[in-house]
Design a protein around this motif. Structure first.
Motif, mmCIF file in Angstrom:
data_model
loop_
_atom_site.group_PDB
_atom_site.id
_atom_site.type_symbol
_atom_site.label_atom_id
_atom_site.label_comp_id
_atom_site.label_asym_id
_atom_site.label_seq_id
_atom_site.Cartn_x
_atom_site.Cartn_y
_atom_site.Cartn_z
ATOM 1 N N SER A 308 0.709 -1.212 -0.023
ATOM 2 C CA SER A 308 -0.058 0.040 -0.093
ATOM 3 C C SER A 308 0.795 1.296 -0.265
ATOM 4 C CB SER A 308 -0.970 -0.021 1.360
ATOM 5 O OG SER A 308 -0.083 0.032 2.385
ATOM 6 N N MET A 309 2.028 1.164 0.695
ATOM 7 C CA MET A 309 2.970 2.505 0.639
ATOM 8 C C MET A 309 3.481 2.712 -0.566
ATOM 9 S SD MET A 309 5.884 3.178 3.468
ATOM 10 C CE MET A 309 6.866 4.798 3.372
ATOM 11 N N ALA A 310 3.869 1.572 -1.177
ATOM 12 C CA ALA A 310 4.335 1.541 -2.484
ATOM 13 C C ALA A 310 3.575 2.293 -3.685
ATOM 14 C CB ALA A 310 4.874 0.395 -3.134
ATOM 15 N N GLN A 311 2.073 1.809 -3.452
ATOM 16 C CA GLN A 311 1.138 2.358 -4.449
ATOM 17 C C GLN A 311 0.810 3.835 -3.833
ATOM 18 O OE1 GLN A 311 -2.374 -0.145 -3.425
ATOM 19 N NE2 GLN A 311 -1.638 -1.931 -4.812
ATOM 20 N N THR A 312 0.975 4.155 -2.618
ATOM 21 C CA THR A 312 0.806 5.749 -2.303
ATOM 22 C C THR A 312 2.210 6.362 -3.024
ATOM 23 O OG1 THR A 312 -0.306 4.859 -0.526
ATOM 24 C CG2 THR A 312 0.409 7.169 -0.452
ATOM 25 N N PHE A 315 1.423 7.157 -6.741
ATOM 26 C CA PHE A 315 0.393 8.098 -6.687
ATOM 27 C C PHE A 315 0.997 9.295 -6.602
ATOM 28 C CE2 PHE A 315 -2.731 10.830 -4.847
ATOM 29 C CZ PHE A 315 -3.737 10.807 -5.943
ATOM 30 N N ALA A 316 1.839 9.522 -5.684
ATOM 31 C CA ALA A 316 2.546 11.003 -5.334
ATOM 32 C C ALA A 316 3.341 11.338 -6.495
ATOM 33 C CB ALA A 316 3.206 10.473 -3.954
ATOM 34 N N TRP A 317 4.038 10.390 -7.288
ATOM 35 C CA TRP A 317 4.763 10.960 -8.243
ATOM 36 C C TRP A 317 4.031 11.256 -9.318
ATOM 37 C CZ3 TRP A 317 8.357 5.909 -7.466
ATOM 38 C CH2 TRP A 317 9.278 5.819 -6.663
ATOM 39 N N GLU A 318 2.812 10.248 -9.735
ATOM 40 C CA GLU A 318 2.090 10.801 -10.837
ATOM 41 C C GLU A 318 1.477 12.008 -10.686
ATOM 42 O OE1 GLU A 318 -0.579 7.468 -11.190
ATOM 43 O OE2 GLU A 318 0.980 6.358 -12.235
ATOM 44 N N ALA A 319 0.942 12.439 -9.243
ATOM 45 C CA ALA A 319 0.163 13.329 -9.232
ATOM 46 C C ALA A 319 1.217 14.627 -9.222
ATOM 47 C CB ALA A 319 -0.525 13.665 -7.722
ATOM 48 N N TYR A 320 2.511 14.569 -8.901
ATOM 49 C CA TYR A 320 3.530 15.572 -8.820
ATOM 50 C C TYR A 320 3.800 16.159 -10.201
ATOM 51 C CZ TYR A 320 7.635 18.456 -7.904
ATOM 52 O OH TYR A 320 8.379 19.272 -7.938
ATOM 53 N N ASP A 321 3.736 15.092 -11.046
ATOM 54 C CA ASP A 321 4.064 15.328 -12.565
ATOM 55 C C ASP A 321 2.841 15.927 -13.179
ATOM 56 O OD1 ASP A 321 6.344 14.069 -12.469
ATOM 57 O OD2 ASP A 321 5.646 12.104 -13.125
ATOM 58 N N LYS A 322 1.522 15.686 -12.706
ATOM 59 C CA LYS A 322 0.417 16.535 -13.189
ATOM 60 C C LYS A 322 0.141 17.971 -12.575
ATOM 61 C CE LYS A 322 -1.593 12.162 -14.601
ATOM 62 N NZ LYS A 322 -2.669 11.171 -14.332
ATOM 63 N N GLY A 323 1.158 18.254 -11.604
ATOM 64 C CA GLY A 323 1.076 19.565 -11.359
ATOM 65 C C GLY A 323 0.428 19.576 -9.490
ATOM 66 N N SER A 324 0.337 18.656 -9.035
ATOM 67 C CA SER A 324 -0.116 18.568 -7.590
ATOM 68 C C SER A 324 0.949 18.752 -6.502
ATOM 69 C CB SER A 324 -1.186 17.524 -7.278
ATOM 70 O OG SER A 324 -2.224 17.422 -8.083
ATOM 71 N N GLU A 325 0.939 19.482 -5.702
ATOM 72 C CA GLU A 325 2.181 19.661 -4.786
ATOM 73 C C GLU A 325 2.014 18.846 -3.516
ATOM 74 O OE1 GLU A 325 5.178 21.319 -4.715
ATOM 75 O OE2 GLU A 325 4.639 22.168 -6.498
ATOM 76 N N ALA A 330 6.603 14.774 3.189
ATOM 77 C CA ALA A 330 6.376 16.037 3.687
ATOM 78 C C ALA A 330 4.977 16.062 4.146
ATOM 79 C CB ALA A 330 6.704 17.130 2.639
ATOM 80 N N ASP A 331 4.119 15.590 3.314
ATOM 81 C CA ASP A 331 2.772 15.673 3.624
ATOM 82 C C ASP A 331 1.988 14.370 3.496
ATOM 83 O OD1 ASP A 331 2.743 18.376 3.718
ATOM 84 O OD2 ASP A 331 2.690 18.808 1.639
ATOM 85 N N PRO A 332 2.257 13.661 4.426
ATOM 86 C CA PRO A 332 1.759 12.088 4.525
ATOM 87 C C PRO A 332 0.196 12.206 4.590
ATOM 88 C CG PRO A 332 2.787 12.320 6.560
ATOM 89 C CD PRO A 332 3.064 13.683 5.575
ATOM 90 N N THR A 333 -0.427 13.145 5.481
ATOM 91 C CA THR A 333 -1.809 13.030 5.473
ATOM 92 C C THR A 333 -2.622 13.797 4.369
ATOM 93 O OG1 THR A 333 -1.424 13.682 7.931
ATOM 94 C CG2 THR A 333 -3.706 13.830 7.571
ATOM 95 N N LYS A 334 -2.014 14.957 3.851
ATOM 96 C CA LYS A 334 -2.867 15.164 2.658
ATOM 97 C C LYS A 334 -2.738 14.164 1.525
ATOM 98 C CE LYS A 334 -2.186 19.046 -0.608
ATOM 99 N NZ LYS A 334 -1.323 20.219 -0.976
ATOM 100 N N LEU A 335 -1.707 13.584 1.368
ATOM 101 C CA LEU A 335 -1.587 12.667 0.317
ATOM 102 C C LEU A 335 -2.406 11.433 0.622
ATOM 103 C CD1 LEU A 335 -0.011 11.530 -2.190
ATOM 104 C CD2 LEU A 335 1.531 10.547 -0.553
ATOM 105 N N GLU A 336 -2.653 10.971 1.880
ATOM 106 C CA GLU A 336 -3.377 9.891 2.064
ATOM 107 C C GLU A 336 -4.878 10.276 1.779
ATOM 108 O OE1 GLU A 336 -4.159 6.019 3.050
ATOM 109 O OE2 GLU A 336 -2.357 7.038 3.066
ATOM 110 N N LEU A 337 -5.453 11.145 2.262
ATOM 111 C CA LEU A 337 -6.945 11.976 1.833
ATOM 112 C C LEU A 337 -6.892 11.989 0.369
ATOM 113 C CD1 LEU A 337 -7.072 14.435 4.715
ATOM 114 C CD2 LEU A 337 -8.160 12.586 4.491
ATOM 115 N N LEU A 338 -5.803 12.387 -0.301
ATOM 116 C CA LEU A 338 -6.305 12.885 -1.705
ATOM 117 C C LEU A 338 -6.228 11.413 -2.428
ATOM 118 C CD1 LEU A 338 -6.271 14.973 -4.005
ATOM 119 C CD2 LEU A 338 -3.470 14.715 -4.220
#
Length: 568
Positions: A308-312, A315-325, A330-338
């Protein structure tokens, strides 16, 4: 030719040879003392007590090099000192390579602008460095040869570069450092824009009163640097500044070493450099990986929350490439909710897409397929039966139905067609009827069928009795046949008794011959090996049945408990 003439020619040759700078006279023979001193000096040089000999270029000569390599032959130049110049690469035979800074020039020549067409230039653009068929410019409607206008500048004449082994494999040869400075300036502008945008957001939040001003220990640069996991000390790899040693890969000494868990050389591979054993060492032993204390490094990677951590992280890398900070550290809670909201939206989108396709094309009945157990008629359910066929452990496997209709009972029958068979006919077991579409008559029908069968059996007996009586001649012939059969039986009995007697006699002879053979073998085995006779004239033929029977009867079996009493 006279000897005086021969001597005169020799004298002339010597006189003419003396006029040259290099005399080809053989060197004088060394005295015994000079030879001894020379040998002693060579030994001292080999031992390192004396300085090495120097050649004409001032370089030392290895004292272990043989003399026939270092010394110059007397017939070439006896005045030369020992040298190794002829062993080194000759400069006139060396290839001249381009230096590491040389590279092909780009662009066109500056300060050379032609105002009119020159003979031999490109007919299309007017440049001297190529022809019309090699011109890379757009073909003009009327070439520069005829118009004399817009003469293109000449390109650089590319040099013929010849690199050595390292020069051919130099990745950065011809790279312009100014290109990298452009990238640095671009990133610095982006960083500056981010900082100004962040400062504007903070000022707006402070002005609106939503954010309380709190003193921060770290500045914005440190916060940005802490986002990346490369700058954080990972567990097991921290640096102690007092002792100046690096501590890594510590383990409890009471633990069993990975390479001692399974001593089979064909088991999992252990890498001693990284102390890693990726595969399960108990893979071929039949043990369950869940019941083993250690199942390899790969087992740890794919258990618990690792997947699950690898999937998260993905997802963080893909979201960063699309413009999401977003950032995992740095922001584990924000990433989990997103990530949770993303999964819900993805499932809703898939369901909506599926419904739209089904509404447009249909086919819902094909998706409602039966389970795999019914399709494949195979399950992993464990069932244990007794010797009588009853189920002891587990649930009995259900019989898989076919695509045809089964257990269809018609016309009031309690059994299906084909449940009864007699004399090559199929019928119903409930009424013993052989007509397929008949109505069931129950027990009454069974009784009627049984009575009909008994009547059919009595009819042939009555027919036999009603046959015509035999004549006296036929009765006499039957009696004669019976007498012949009795005589034949008696003669066959007497013949069989004679054959048995012959077999018994042959068996006795074979037993006697076998006993004699065993005695002969016993006598031969007691003799010395060098005195034993040869068996070259021994008769070779297939043994008879009596001889084989005698061999079986006389053969000693070591596993027979009565073998010791056979000789008594």
């Amino acid at each position: 030719m006279s000897p005086n003439m021969a001597s005169g020619t020799v004298m002339n040759a010597t006189s003419s040879g003396g006029s040259n700078d290099v005399s080809l006279e053989e060197p004088k023979k060394m005295t015994r003392e000079d030879w001894r001193k020379k040998k002693e000096l060579e030994e001292q040089r080999k031992l390192g007590n004396a300085p090495a000999e120097v050649d004409e270029e001032g370089k030392d000569i290895n004292p272990h090099i043989p003399q026939y390599i270092s010394s110059v032959p007397w017939y070439i130049d006896p005045s030369k000192r020992p040298t190794l110049k002829h062993q080194r690469p000759q400069p006139e035979k060396q290839k001249q390579y381009s230096s590491s800074g040389d590279w092909y020039k780009r662009g066109v020549q500056e300060h050379s602008i032609a105002t009119r067409y020159r003979k031999g230039a490109c007919e299309n653009c007017g440049a001297l460095t190529h022809k019309k068929k090699d011109c890379m410019e757009r073909p003009r409607k009327v070439g520069a040869k005829y118009t004399g206008m817009n003469i293109a500048p000449d390109e650089h004449v590319q040099p013929q570069l010849m690199f050595d082994y390292d020069g051919k494999r130099d990745r950065w040869n011809g790279y312009n450092p100014e290109e990298h400075m452009k990238i640095v300036e671009e990133y610095s502008k982006v960083d500056l824009a981010k900082r100004t945008l962040k400062a504007q957001k903070l000022q707006e939040e402070l002005a609106s009163g939503k954010l309380e001003q709190v003193e921060r220990d770290h500045n914005s640069e440190d916060e940005d640097e802490d986002k990346y996991a490369d700058d954080i000390d990972m567990p097991g790899q921290n640096f102690d500044s007092k002792r100046r040693i690096t501590v890594r890969n510590l383990r409890i000494r009471e633990d069993i070493a990975k390479y001692l868990r399974n001593l089979d050389p064909n088991s999992a591979y252990y890498d001693p450099k990284t102390r890693a054993m990726r595969e399960n060492p108990y893979a071929n032993t039949g043990k369950n990986p869940d019941e083993v204390g250690y199942a390899g490094d790969n087992f740890v990677r794919y258990t618990g929350d690792t997947i699950s951590m690898a999937q998260t992280q993905l997802f963080a890398w893909e979201a960063y490439d699309k413009g999401s900070e977003v950032h995992l550290q740095a922001d584990p809670t924000k990433l989990e909710l997103l990530y949770k909201s993303f999964k819900v939206k993805k499932e809703d989108f898939k369901a909506q897409q599926k419904e739209s396709i089904l509404e447009k094309y249909g086919g819902q009945e094909h998706l409602d397929a039966p389970p795999a157990e019914l399709l494949l008629a195979q399950t992993e359910d464990y069932v244990e039966y007794s010797r009588h066929g009853t189920v002891i452990k587990g649930q009995e496997k259900a019989i898989a139905c076919s695509k045809y209709e089964e257990d269809v009972k018609i016309n009031n029958h309690t059994c299906i067609w084909g449940s009864y068979w007699k004399e090559g006919k199929w019928g119903y077991k409930c009424c013993h009827s052989f007509v397929k579409y008949s109505y069931c008559t129950g027990e009454a029908g069974k009784e009627i069928v049984n009575t009909e069968a008994s009547l059919l059996e009595e009819q042939p007996r009555e027919e036999e009795q009603m046959t015509k009586p035999k004549t006296l001649m036929e009765i006499h012939q039957e009696k004669q046949k019976e007498k012949k059969k009795k005589k034949h039986k008696k003669s066959s009995n007497s013949d069989s008794e004679g054959e048995e007697k012959k077999k018994q006699e042959k068996l006795k002879k074979a037993l006697n011959a076998e006993e004699a053979r065993l005695l002969h073998v016993k006598e031969i085995m007691q003799l010395d090996e060098r005195k034993r006779p040869y068996n070259s004239l021994y008769e070779t033929r297939e043994p008879t049945e009596e001889e084989m029977e005698a061999y079986r009867m006389k053969r000693q079996r070591p596993d027979d408990p009565m073998a010791s009493f056979l000789g008594q």
